[in-house]
Write a protein that holds these residues in place. Sequence first.
Motif, PDB file in Angstrom:
ATOM      1  N   GLN A 132      13.316   5.152   0.052  1.00 52.35           N
ATOM      2  CA  GLN A 132      12.950   5.591   1.419  1.00 52.35           C
ATOM      3  C   GLN A 132      11.167   6.108   1.486  1.00 52.35           C
ATOM      4  N   GLU A 191       1.448  -1.081  -0.189  1.00 54.07           N
ATOM      5  CA  GLU A 191      -0.287  -0.370  -0.514  1.00 54.07           C
ATOM      6  C   GLU A 191       0.824   0.962   0.361  1.00 54.07           C
ATOM      7  N   PHE A 241      12.603   2.854  -6.932  1.00 59.34           N
ATOM      8  CA  PHE A 241      13.400   4.445  -7.118  1.00 59.34           C
ATOM      9  C   PHE A 241      14.036   4.037  -6.037  1.00 59.34           C
ATOM     10  N   GLY A 242      15.171   6.192  -6.026  1.00 56.43           N
ATOM     11  CA  GLY A 242      15.762   6.389  -5.272  1.00 56.43           C
ATOM     12  C   GLY A 242      16.641   5.286  -4.309  1.00 56.43           C
ATOM     13  N   GLY A 243      16.921   5.357  -3.165  1.00 54.54           N
ATOM     14  CA  GLY A 243      17.386   4.773  -2.433  1.00 54.54           C
ATOM     15  C   GLY A 243      17.473   3.113  -2.462  1.00 54.54           C
ATOM     16  N   PHE A 297      12.383  16.242  -6.007  1.00 56.70           N
ATOM     17  CA  PHE A 297      11.618  16.392  -4.983  1.00 56.70           C
ATOM     18  C   PHE A 297      13.121  17.704  -4.271  1.00 56.70           C
ATOM     19  N   TYR A 331       8.005  -1.075  -9.710  1.00 55.02           N
ATOM     20  CA  TYR A 331       8.913   0.398  -9.430  1.00 55.02           C
ATOM     21  C   TYR A 331      10.451   0.034  -8.825  1.00 55.02           C
ATOM     22  N   ARG A 354       4.336   0.932  -1.669  1.00 52.55           N
ATOM     23  CA  ARG A 354       4.848   0.709  -2.811  1.00 52.55           C
ATOM     24  C   ARG A 354       5.956   0.125  -2.184  1.00 52.55           C
ATOM     25  N   ALA A 371       7.858   0.881   0.302  1.00 51.51           N
ATOM     26  CA  ALA A 371       9.471   2.273   0.728  1.00 51.51           C
ATOM     27  C   ALA A 371       9.346   1.509   1.821  1.00 51.51           C
ATOM     28  N   PHE A 376      11.911  10.178   6.218  1.00 47.59           N
ATOM     29  CA  PHE A 376      12.192  11.954   5.649  1.00 47.59           C
ATOM     30  C   PHE A 376      12.290  12.573   6.722  1.00 47.59           C
ATOM     31  N   ALA A 385       9.706   1.071  -3.551  1.00 44.74           N
ATOM     32  CA  ALA A 385       9.524   2.615  -4.054  1.00 44.74           C
ATOM     33  C   ALA A 385      11.049   4.207  -2.948  1.00 44.74           C
ATOM     34  N   LEU A 423       9.320   8.842   2.488  1.00 46.33           N
ATOM     35  CA  LEU A 423       9.436  10.010   1.997  1.00 46.33           C
ATOM     36  C   LEU A 423       8.569  10.537   3.408  1.00 46.33           C
ATOM     37  N   LYS A 424       8.237   9.891   4.059  1.00 50.34           N
ATOM     38  CA  LYS A 424       7.121  10.761   5.139  1.00 50.34           C
ATOM     39  C   LYS A 424       7.698  10.071   6.653  1.00 50.34           C
TER      40      LYS A 424
END
Length: 275
Positions: free
Chosen positions: A65, A23, A112-114, A140, A110, A25, A27, A71, A63, A67-68
């Motif tokens: 790290q 839910e 992404f990033g980390g 971002f 997906y 992705r 992360a 970070f 997806a 982000l909420k």
Amino acid sequence: MDYQTIKVETADEVTTITFNRPERRNAMNPRMHVEMVDALTTLEYDDGCRVLVLTGAGESFCAGQDLKEYFYDLDEDPSARARARKAAETWRSHLLRLFPKPTIAAINGYCFGGAFTIVASCDFAIAADNAKFGLSEINFGKLPGGHVTKVVNDLLHPRDALYYIMTGKSFDAQKAADIKLVTMTVPRDRLWDEVNDLATTLKEKNPIVLRMAKEAYKYGRDMNWEEAGAWLTAKSQALDAMSGATWKKGVEQFKAGKYRPGLGNYEWKEGDPKE
Ligand code: ACO
């Protein structure tokens, strides 16, 4: 430990860790980092795990790290942030990168990033053709930190690395294979066949030889010519000591015409010490 963000399953000596926050992705939140430290530490010493596969639940691999939770929520809490960062680093940069058994990233969506550090820390990465990749940090307002830029530097050509770091553009699995971010891409419905075939090939190898060959590659990379030559000779002797010079068995079987090393494996199993 009671896992809430990952699933760990072993079948036929292949352990699959599934990032299990579909839910979100998949992360990586702080809890997932702590659970991954625990899981990898346990599996490192588990003889029932001969090959490790990492994948994601649903249609995402990871997806990056969270982000909420990783970070934003920890921004005002330096000690919680430091703890989360330590766990995040420990499992990807140390436990996974130097895992003593073969590791395969089965990239099902997906990435992404980390998540690039997970892909880079695995020995092999097989991407389904529907997978989507990106260094989205620039989009971002961040740079790819926490070793992301470092692994991109190690794996990619500078032209590709800077293009994706600075544009934040996403790319597909074929591109990921072309630029060698992943080992190969396969049609989505063949992902698990390919992962299982590779796992079977790896299980046919003598595990102690496999482990030492991986260490020789990983640790030897940053040595200069002389250091590498001396260290690899010593490493080879250490392998002989640990394996009871298992290679002699291989050469004797070749001399006896039982197999051809260029085309297949020697029979290492009987009486071979594993450690
Ligand atoms: N961190 C936190 N939550 C996330 C993340 C993330 N990295 N990725 C997805 N989610 C959440 C979404 O906020 C959403 O939550 P909600 O249902 O409460 O609104 C849920 O997961 C589903 O995400 P959607 O965006 O609705 O899913 P979609 O399939 O349309 O898009 C995609 C998926 C492309 C991955 C998109 O979610 C996205 O861009 N995520 C951010 C990816 C990213 O930039 N990662 C790098 C982070 S930086 C780093 O790792 C160092």
